[in-house]
Design a protein around this motif. Structure first.
Motif, PDB file in Angstrom:
ATOM      1  N   MET A 158       0.570  -1.525   0.258  1.00 15.74           N
ATOM      2  CA  MET A 158       0.146   0.140   0.134  1.00 15.74           C
ATOM      3  C   MET A 158       1.325   0.987  -0.052  1.00 15.74           C
ATOM      4  N   GLY A 159       0.439   2.084  -0.661  1.00 13.58           N
ATOM      5  CA  GLY A 159       1.325   2.894  -0.704  1.00 13.58           C
ATOM      6  C   GLY A 159       0.613   4.267  -2.179  1.00 13.58           C
ATOM      7  N   ARG A 160       1.737   5.271  -1.739  1.00 11.02           N
ATOM      8  CA  ARG A 160       1.200   6.598  -3.419  1.00 11.02           C
ATOM      9  C   ARG A 160       1.767   5.846  -4.107  1.00 11.02           C
ATOM     10  N   GLU A 161       0.623   5.349  -5.771  1.00 13.17           N
ATOM     11  CA  GLU A 161       1.410   4.775  -6.649  1.00 13.17           C
ATOM     12  C   GLU A 161       1.901   6.205  -7.819  1.00 13.17           C
ATOM     13  N   GLU A 162       3.308   6.548  -7.814  1.00 13.93           N
ATOM     14  CA  GLU A 162       4.221   7.755  -8.269  1.00 13.93           C
ATOM     15  C   GLU A 162       3.834   7.898 -10.219  1.00 13.93           C
ATOM     16  N   VAL A 163       3.524   6.452 -10.310  1.00 17.17           N
ATOM     17  CA  VAL A 163       3.972   6.564 -12.091  1.00 17.17           C
ATOM     18  C   VAL A 163       2.472   6.578 -13.026  1.00 17.17           C
ATOM     19  N   HIS A 164       2.511   8.322 -12.846  1.00 18.87           N
ATOM     20  CA  HIS A 164       1.578   8.873 -13.915  1.00 18.87           C
ATOM     21  C   HIS A 164       0.407   7.898 -12.830  1.00 18.87           C
ATOM     22  N   PRO A 165      -0.541   8.852 -11.921  1.00 16.57           N
ATOM     23  CA  PRO A 165      -1.224   8.047 -10.764  1.00 16.57           C
ATOM     24  C   PRO A 165      -2.709   8.481 -11.951  1.00 16.57           C
ATOM     25  N   THR A 166      -3.725   7.474 -11.760  1.00 18.08           N
ATOM     26  CA  THR A 166      -5.374   8.243 -12.017  1.00 18.08           C
ATOM     27  C   THR A 166      -6.524   7.897 -11.681  1.00 18.08           C
ATOM     28  N   ALA A 167      -7.103   8.536 -11.234  1.00 16.44           N
ATOM     29  CA  ALA A 167      -8.253   7.624 -10.928  1.00 16.44           C
ATOM     30  C   ALA A 167      -8.839   6.447 -11.123  1.00 16.44           C
ATOM     31  N   ASP A 168      -8.369   6.029 -12.569  1.00 13.38           N
ATOM     32  CA  ASP A 168      -9.226   4.584 -13.150  1.00 13.38           C
ATOM     33  C   ASP A 168      -7.806   4.018 -12.748  1.00 13.38           C
ATOM     34  N   ARG A 169      -6.776   4.466 -12.825  1.00 14.13           N
ATOM     35  CA  ARG A 169      -5.426   3.507 -12.275  1.00 14.13           C
ATOM     36  C   ARG A 169      -5.339   3.370 -10.892  1.00 14.13           C
ATOM     37  N   LEU A 170      -5.052   3.817  -9.915  1.00 15.02           N
ATOM     38  CA  LEU A 170      -5.946   4.108  -8.986  1.00 15.02           C
ATOM     39  C   LEU A 170      -7.075   3.208  -8.007  1.00 15.02           C
ATOM     40  N   THR A 171      -7.426   2.973  -8.900  1.00 17.91           N
ATOM     41  CA  THR A 171      -9.456   1.723  -8.353  1.00 17.91           C
ATOM     42  C   THR A 171      -9.348   0.859  -8.990  1.00 17.91           C
ATOM     43  N   SER A 172      -8.391   0.695 -10.477  1.00 18.83           N
ATOM     44  CA  SER A 172      -8.745  -0.992 -10.971  1.00 18.83           C
ATOM     45  C   SER A 172      -7.224  -1.053 -10.777  1.00 18.83           C
ATOM     46  N   HIS A 173      -5.967  -0.654 -11.459  1.00 19.56           N
ATOM     47  CA  HIS A 173      -4.885  -1.756 -10.795  1.00 19.56           C
ATOM     48  C   HIS A 173      -4.463  -1.979  -9.540  1.00 19.56           C
ATOM     49  N   GLY A 174      -3.274  -3.146  -9.247  1.00 21.83           N
ATOM     50  CA  GLY A 174      -2.159  -3.004  -8.367  1.00 21.83           C
ATOM     51  C   GLY A 174      -2.910  -3.200  -6.597  1.00 21.83           C
ATOM     52  N   THR A 175      -2.497  -3.021  -5.570  1.00 20.21           N
ATOM     53  CA  THR A 175      -3.084  -3.817  -4.473  1.00 20.21           C
ATOM     54  C   THR A 175      -4.080  -2.303  -3.902  1.00 20.21           C
ATOM     55  N   ASN A 176      -3.054  -1.279  -3.873  1.00 20.11           N
ATOM     56  CA  ASN A 176      -4.801   0.234  -3.479  1.00 20.11           C
ATOM     57  C   ASN A 176      -5.627   0.000  -3.414  1.00 20.11           C
ATOM     58  N   ARG A 177      -5.654  -0.854  -4.446  1.00 18.85           N
ATOM     59  CA  ARG A 177      -7.674  -0.800  -4.918  1.00 18.85           C
ATOM     60  C   ARG A 177      -8.276  -1.698  -3.858  1.00 18.85           C
ATOM     61  N   PHE A 178      -7.802  -2.701  -2.527  1.00 15.74           N
ATOM     62  CA  PHE A 178      -8.255  -3.160  -2.171  1.00 15.74           C
ATOM     63  C   PHE A 178      -8.913  -2.263  -1.023  1.00 15.74           C
ATOM     64  N   LEU A 179      -7.902  -1.411  -0.109  1.00 19.38           N
ATOM     65  CA  LEU A 179      -7.986  -0.561   0.562  1.00 19.38           C
ATOM     66  C   LEU A 179      -8.677   0.334   0.395  1.00 19.38           C
ATOM     67  N   LEU A 180      -9.019   1.074  -1.213  1.00 19.69           N
ATOM     68  CA  LEU A 180      -9.660   2.327  -1.438  1.00 19.69           C
ATOM     69  C   LEU A 180     -11.199   1.607  -1.754  1.00 19.69           C
ATOM     70  N   GLY A 181     -10.997   0.245  -2.643  1.00 22.79           N
ATOM     71  CA  GLY A 181     -13.074   0.316  -2.801  1.00 22.79           C
ATOM     72  C   GLY A 181     -13.543   0.420  -1.391  1.00 22.79           C
ATOM     73  N   ILE A 182     -12.931   0.180  -0.166  1.00 28.09           N
ATOM     74  CA  ILE A 182     -13.799  -0.034   1.667  1.00 28.09           C
ATOM     75  C   ILE A 182     -13.846   1.334   1.031  1.00 28.09           C
ATOM     76  N   ALA A 183     -13.459   2.976   1.041  1.00 27.54           N
ATOM     77  CA  ALA A 183     -13.154   4.150   0.931  1.00 27.54           C
ATOM     78  C   ALA A 183     -14.623   4.253  -0.078  1.00 27.54           C
ATOM     79  N   LEU A 184     -14.227   3.806  -1.353  1.00 26.94           N
ATOM     80  CA  LEU A 184     -15.282   4.782  -2.339  1.00 26.94           C
ATOM     81  C   LEU A 184     -16.774   3.464  -2.024  1.00 26.94           C
ATOM     82  N   GLY A 185     -16.707   2.092  -1.080  1.00 19.77           N
ATOM     83  CA  GLY A 185     -18.134   1.787  -1.152  1.00 19.77           C
ATOM     84  C   GLY A 185     -18.445   0.554  -2.140  1.00 19.77           C
ATOM     85  N   ALA A 186     -17.241   0.099  -2.434  1.00 20.19           N
ATOM     86  CA  ALA A 186     -16.909  -1.149  -3.687  1.00 20.19           C
ATOM     87  C   ALA A 186     -17.304  -2.277  -2.061  1.00 20.19           C
TER      88      ALA A 186
END
Ligand SMILES: NC(=O)c1ccc[n+]([C@@H]2O[C@H](COP(=O)([O-])OP(=O)(O)OC[C@H]3O[C@@H](n4cnc5c(N)ncnc54)[C@H](OP(=O)(O)O)[C@@H]3O)[C@@H](O)[C@H]2O)c1
Length: 346
Positions: free
Chosen positions: A203-231
């Protein structure tokens, strides 16, 4: 100029943080990338641009890491190698794709870089990004276990015919890469050391060209973000997370000659300092409510998602005593990941 390190996978989440940490520690880095476009794109990432590293960073193009001798040129003259590159599972991969898309790049990439290193007398140490998925049996990843896993835990490579889901195939790719690496080292007794690092969910800041789409669909940050975003995820995930800064710190710290060679290290933050109990994903909601009350009140963060956790236990005391740090807790991971998401969506 500091000692030369070859880093693979620097275009990804973990590898980019490893790259930054290596540069900040004073190493000179050669980054292996799949194309010149990827190198150019990486140089445009603000976190790298601001560092003005000049000639301390160079690139070598390795288009296909599964080809025999793929890394022969890349390893020339390097003292250290940090091999991070390996594919993550993507939704939609079918069983007939598991071998080519996940297992082959993980296993051939790792064995290939070891073989190239063996032909190169300057190489002293190779650090490999493994995973907790490489040492926890598949059944425990799905159902939990009372076992306290350590960096010495191992599990047999499952047959490819038993793999049904992309995550199972990913886990098998990491098990196979680790087991074949260790068999190779026993057989070949190379002149260099090999150190394996086992991160949990990073978990942590995604430095390589982060976009909302990438943050919520790629990698492992999306598990944690899903909780904040109601998934509402019905699928339990192993409850064990780690901050990307700790992962980078251990990879680069492992190059130090004071760290014994041919050893391995778990990197995961657990529920509290000194505990062996893993993370409870759902705790993210209380940390979001505490740290981002305005975004929750405005509805920007619905904060009502669900992510069930598989209970697992890890003893990370050897890592913390060897490298002299305490893992960054889950609350800080939540703050960094959700904070970055709010920055990105404005
Ligand atoms: N994220 C986690 O929670 C986690 C946990 C434990 C271990 N790990 C391990 O950490 C490493 C990096 O993961 P990550 O989260 O940073 O993933 P990522 O963001 O998807 O980055 C993957 C990196 O590997 C490269 N790569 C992937 N497949 C490749 C292939 N077939 N040939 C050449 N390069 C390839 C990618 O290059 P391109 O940019 O060219 O695609 C990228 O640089 C992997 O070894 C992974 O198993 C990750």
């Amino acid at each position: 100029m500091g000692d030369l390190v070859l880093i693979t996978g620097a275009t990804g989440h973990v590898g980019f943080h490893v790259l930054l940490h290596a540069l900040d520690t004073g190493y000179t880095v050669r980054a292996a990338v799949r194309s010149q476009d990827k190198a150019d794109s990486l140089l445009a990432v603000p976190a790298l641009k601001h560092r003005q590293v000049g000639s301390r960073l160079s690139f070598v193009v390795v288009p296909d890491l599964t080809k025999p001798g793929a890394y022969d040129a890349a390893v020339q003259g390097v003292r250290y190698i940090i091999h991070v590159a390996s594919p993550l599972p993507t939704d939609g991969l079918t069983t007939d794709q598991f071998e080519a898309e996940l297992l082959e790049p993980a296993v051939q990439g790792t064995l290939g870089i070891l073989v190239s290193a063996q032909k190169t007398p300057t190489v002293r140490r190779v650090v490999i990004t493994s995973s907790i998925a490489a040492i926890v049996p598949g059944g425990a990843l799905d159902d939990g276990a009372d076992t306290v896993f350590t960096a010495a835990s191992r599990t047999p490579t499952p047959p490819v015919s038993s793999l049904q889901h992309p995550f199972q195939a990913y886990a098998a790719s990491k098990v196979k890469a680790l087991n074949e690496t260790e068999a190779w080292v026993r057989r070949e007794t190379p002149a260099f050391d090999v150190v394996n690092v086992f991160p949990s969910y990073v978990m942590g800041r995604e430095e390589v060209h982060p976009t909302a789409d990438r943050l919520t669909s790629h990698g492992t940050n999306r598990f944690l973000l899903g909780i904040a975003l109601g998934a509402k995820s019905p699928v339990p995930a192993p409850g064990t997370t780690v901050h990307v800064d700790d992962v980078a710190r251990v990879h680069v710290g492992a190059l130090d000659a004071k760290v014994p060679g041919n050893t391995s290290y778990l990197v995961t933050s657990n529920n509290s300092v000194g505990s062996v109990d893993g993370t409870v994903w759902g705790d993210a909601a209380k940390f979001v409510a505490k740290n981002f009350p305005d975004a929750v009140a405005s509805g920007a963060l619905p904060n009502n998602g669900t992510q069930p956790s598989v209970a697992l236990k890890f003893d990370t005391s050897k890592t913390e005593s060897t490298f002299g740090f305490t893992h960054i807790p889950y609350e800080e991971q939540v703050k960094d990941v959700v904070g970055q998401y709010l920055e990105v969506v404005g």
